[in-house]
Design an enzyme around this catalytic site. Structure first.
Site, PDB file in Angstrom:
ATOM      1  N   ASP A   1      -6.168  10.113   7.972  1.00 28.91           N
ATOM      2  CA  ASP A   1      -5.946  10.533   6.586  1.00 28.91           C
ATOM      3  C   ASP A   1      -4.704  11.405   6.506  1.00 28.91           C
ATOM      4  O   ASP A   1      -4.669  12.491   7.085  1.00 28.91           O
ATOM      5  CB  ASP A   1      -7.149  11.348   6.073  1.00 28.91           C
ATOM      6  CG  ASP A   1      -8.321  10.465   5.682  1.00 28.91           C
ATOM      7  OD1 ASP A   1      -8.084   9.342   5.200  1.00 28.91           O
ATOM      8  OD2 ASP A   1      -9.472  10.909   5.861  1.00 28.91           O
TER       9      ASP A   1
ATOM     10  N   ASN B   1      -4.055   4.769  -5.055  1.00 34.91           N
ATOM     11  CA  ASN B   1      -5.487   4.501  -4.911  1.00 34.91           C
ATOM     12  C   ASN B   1      -6.063   3.964  -6.227  1.00 34.91           C
ATOM     13  O   ASN B   1      -6.387   4.741  -7.123  1.00 34.91           O
ATOM     14  CB  ASN B   1      -6.227   5.796  -4.540  1.00 34.91           C
ATOM     15  CG  ASN B   1      -5.889   6.276  -3.154  1.00 34.91           C
ATOM     16  OD1 ASN B   1      -4.717   6.408  -2.788  1.00 34.91           O
ATOM     17  ND2 ASN B   1      -6.906   6.517  -2.355  1.00 34.91           N
TER      18      ASN B   1
ATOM     19  N   ARG C   1      -4.858  12.681  -3.296  1.00 30.79           N
ATOM     20  CA  ARG C   1      -4.553  11.273  -3.519  1.00 30.79           C
ATOM     21  C   ARG C   1      -4.099  11.050  -4.953  1.00 30.79           C
ATOM     22  O   ARG C   1      -4.268  11.904  -5.826  1.00 30.79           O
ATOM     23  CB  ARG C   1      -5.788  10.409  -3.223  1.00 30.79           C
ATOM     24  CG  ARG C   1      -6.177  10.361  -1.759  1.00 30.79           C
ATOM     25  CD  ARG C   1      -5.148   9.600  -0.931  1.00 30.79           C
ATOM     26  NE  ARG C   1      -5.471   9.602   0.496  1.00 30.79           N
ATOM     27  CZ  ARG C   1      -5.061  10.534   1.348  1.00 30.79           C
ATOM     28  NH1 ARG C   1      -4.316  11.554   0.931  1.00 30.79           N
ATOM     29  NH2 ARG C   1      -5.371  10.457   2.625  1.00 30.79           N
TER      30      ARG C   1
ATOM     31  N   TYR D   1      -3.450  -0.956   9.076  1.00 27.25           N
ATOM     32  CA  TYR D   1      -3.375  -1.472   7.701  1.00 27.25           C
ATOM     33  C   TYR D   1      -1.979  -1.261   7.105  1.00 27.25           C
ATOM     34  O   TYR D   1      -1.389  -2.173   6.520  1.00 27.25           O
ATOM     35  CB  TYR D   1      -4.430  -0.744   6.870  1.00 27.25           C
ATOM     36  CG  TYR D   1      -4.580  -1.196   5.434  1.00 27.25           C
ATOM     37  CD1 TYR D   1      -5.451  -2.212   5.095  1.00 27.25           C
ATOM     38  CD2 TYR D   1      -3.883  -0.558   4.411  1.00 27.25           C
ATOM     39  CE1 TYR D   1      -5.617  -2.606   3.775  1.00 27.25           C
ATOM     40  CE2 TYR D   1      -4.035  -0.945   3.093  1.00 27.25           C
ATOM     41  CZ  TYR D   1      -4.900  -1.974   2.779  1.00 27.25           C
ATOM     42  OH  TYR D   1      -5.060  -2.351   1.471  1.00 27.25           O
TER      43      TYR D   1
ATOM     44  N   SER E   1       0.813  -1.218   0.000  1.00 35.05           N
ATOM     45  CA  SER E   1       0.000   0.000   0.000  1.00 35.05           C
ATOM     46  C   SER E   1       0.847   1.269   0.000  1.00 35.05           C
ATOM     47  O   SER E   1       1.412   1.651   1.031  1.00 35.05           O
ATOM     48  CB  SER E   1      -0.910  -0.020   1.230  1.00 35.05           C
ATOM     49  OG  SER E   1      -1.479   1.245   1.443  1.00 35.05           O
TER      50      SER E   1
END
Lengths: 262, 262
Positions: free
Chosen positions: A225, A126, A164, A97, A72
């Site tokens: 975030d 993303n 993002r 995560y 990720s």
């Protein structure tokens, strides 16, 4: 030949049957998403990290040659010290995560070192695109587009300035194939569009695609975030000869065509 | 007031009773050592990583102010790109023990970010000293010294060129106290002697201390032993005002006095 095996990730026997004779394994499993992972980090660890360790044990036993792992790029770095973010950037995840993805990368490296099990980890930005789930707690592009198509209010956590890096699913798939074929010594790659889009810019792009204004409501920001995430994809370009091909406006138009028939 | 609670690290209720009213927690627990951790990484993860997550949940509930955690300067970095190794060095552990220590550091940072639970992680070099266990699979200084005192053969994995950074236990304790009192924003510190000693030099130092030659046999090297580990301790010096005070020859002489009475 395509065989479909349905089973539990934590069931090592089922995994061993499914992987017998397999040379290459794409590990794309996660039981959590960033926003849910912090609710129960222990469960995140036991299902994803220990689950992956069981997979690695099986991989060594059945003689798998390479594992390509979906890591990720959005969570392993934490708040960026610079953008675009290179793979060498410090890793300070703000959610479980990301910590688990990072720990899996370290175990992959350990298994390479100890047992010669080859692996490549792709730190995805993303991903978005055709046939993406729209009733989900993640995936702003798909969720926003589907809400706009249905004339529903779009909710944004924060002031919409959060940036993002949106990667079209076909570009993600191409990177997985490039990682499967890769010959070289690099084992971790950022995979993103190389470009940032704020949530407000995302809404504007959807508005432009639909040819009409869109209603947005702003909610309090979420603590996990990070403000901005844009990945440096030079390493993937030079080592994997991979580049993103689908511009966001094109990807959005393609996703719209799959959503309108729902 | 000193209270002694004996209980299982994974027993969250027992932990909560033991920690009620506590402001400062030194987390020194590990169920594994580097050489055993790779035999069963899943167990390493479930006992140490999930165990620590349970501790962090309790810490938030009972209002602990700070956790001082014993991390591992000898394993979190993996093969060093430079020595002495600064805290900013890449982290590529070659054993599960190091991966779990690193993951715990990341969860400590996440809990600081999410819940304001303060923490300091000390990446210890190789501690040694008075009353160290001599029947153990780790701790070369104590094991070698006790074998030499008993006239037993000393076994070395590899050619004896492996360099380690030996930290006297009293210096380790002083660093824990300095971390407990620390006011500042740094959360990870190397704690070592700042000096490297090869296994062959360790044997020479013991021989010199005892005033007689020592017999050594060399065994095949172990794959998870990194060739050299010396920690850069400038950060601890400037931020914690901590420095190692006990020279190795002095520490060895002190340890010998505790061992000869066994």
């Amino acid at each position: 030949m395509l065989e479909y095996h349905k089973g539990d990730f934590s069931d090592q026997d089922a995994m061993e049957q499914a992987l017998a004779g397999v040379e290459l394994c794409f590990h794309l499993i996660s039981t959590t998403i960033p926003s849910t992972s912090n609710l129960n980090p222990s469960l995140d660890i036991s299902s994803n990290l220990i689950g992956t360790l069981k997979l690695l044990e099986v991989a060594v036993r059945v003689g798998i040659r390479r594992i390509v792992f979906a890591s990720s790029g959005g969570t392993v770095y934490g708040p960026p010290q610079q953008t675009p973010i290179p793979e060498s950037h410090p890793t300070n995840p703000t959610c479980s995560y990301g910590i688990v993805k990072l720990a899996i990368e370290k175990y992959l490296a350990m298994y390479r070192f100890m047992y010669g099990l080859d692996s490549v980890a792709l730190r995805f930005a993303n991903p978005y695109g055709d046939r993406q789930r729209i009733k989900a707690a993640q995936g702003a592009a798909a969720v926003f587009l589907s809400k706009a198509l249905r004339g529903e209010l779009i909710e944004i956590w924060g002031d919409g300035s959060v940036v993002r890096d949106y990667l079209h699913v076909s570009d993600a798939v191409n990177s997985l194939l490039a990682a499967a074929m890769y010959v070289g010594n690099t084992s971790v790659f950022n995979i993103g569009s190389g470009q940032g889009l704020s949530l407000n810019e995302l809404v504007s792009a959807i508005s432009f695609e639909l040819g009409r204004p869109i209603e947005v409501v702003y909610r309090p920001r979420r603590s996990f975030d990070v403000p901005c995430n844009i990945l440096d994809i030079q390493m993937a370009a030079s080592e994997l000869s991979w580049r993103p091909l689908v511009a966001f406006s094109e990807g959005l138009a393609r996703m719209r065509r799959t959503l309108t028939v729902l």
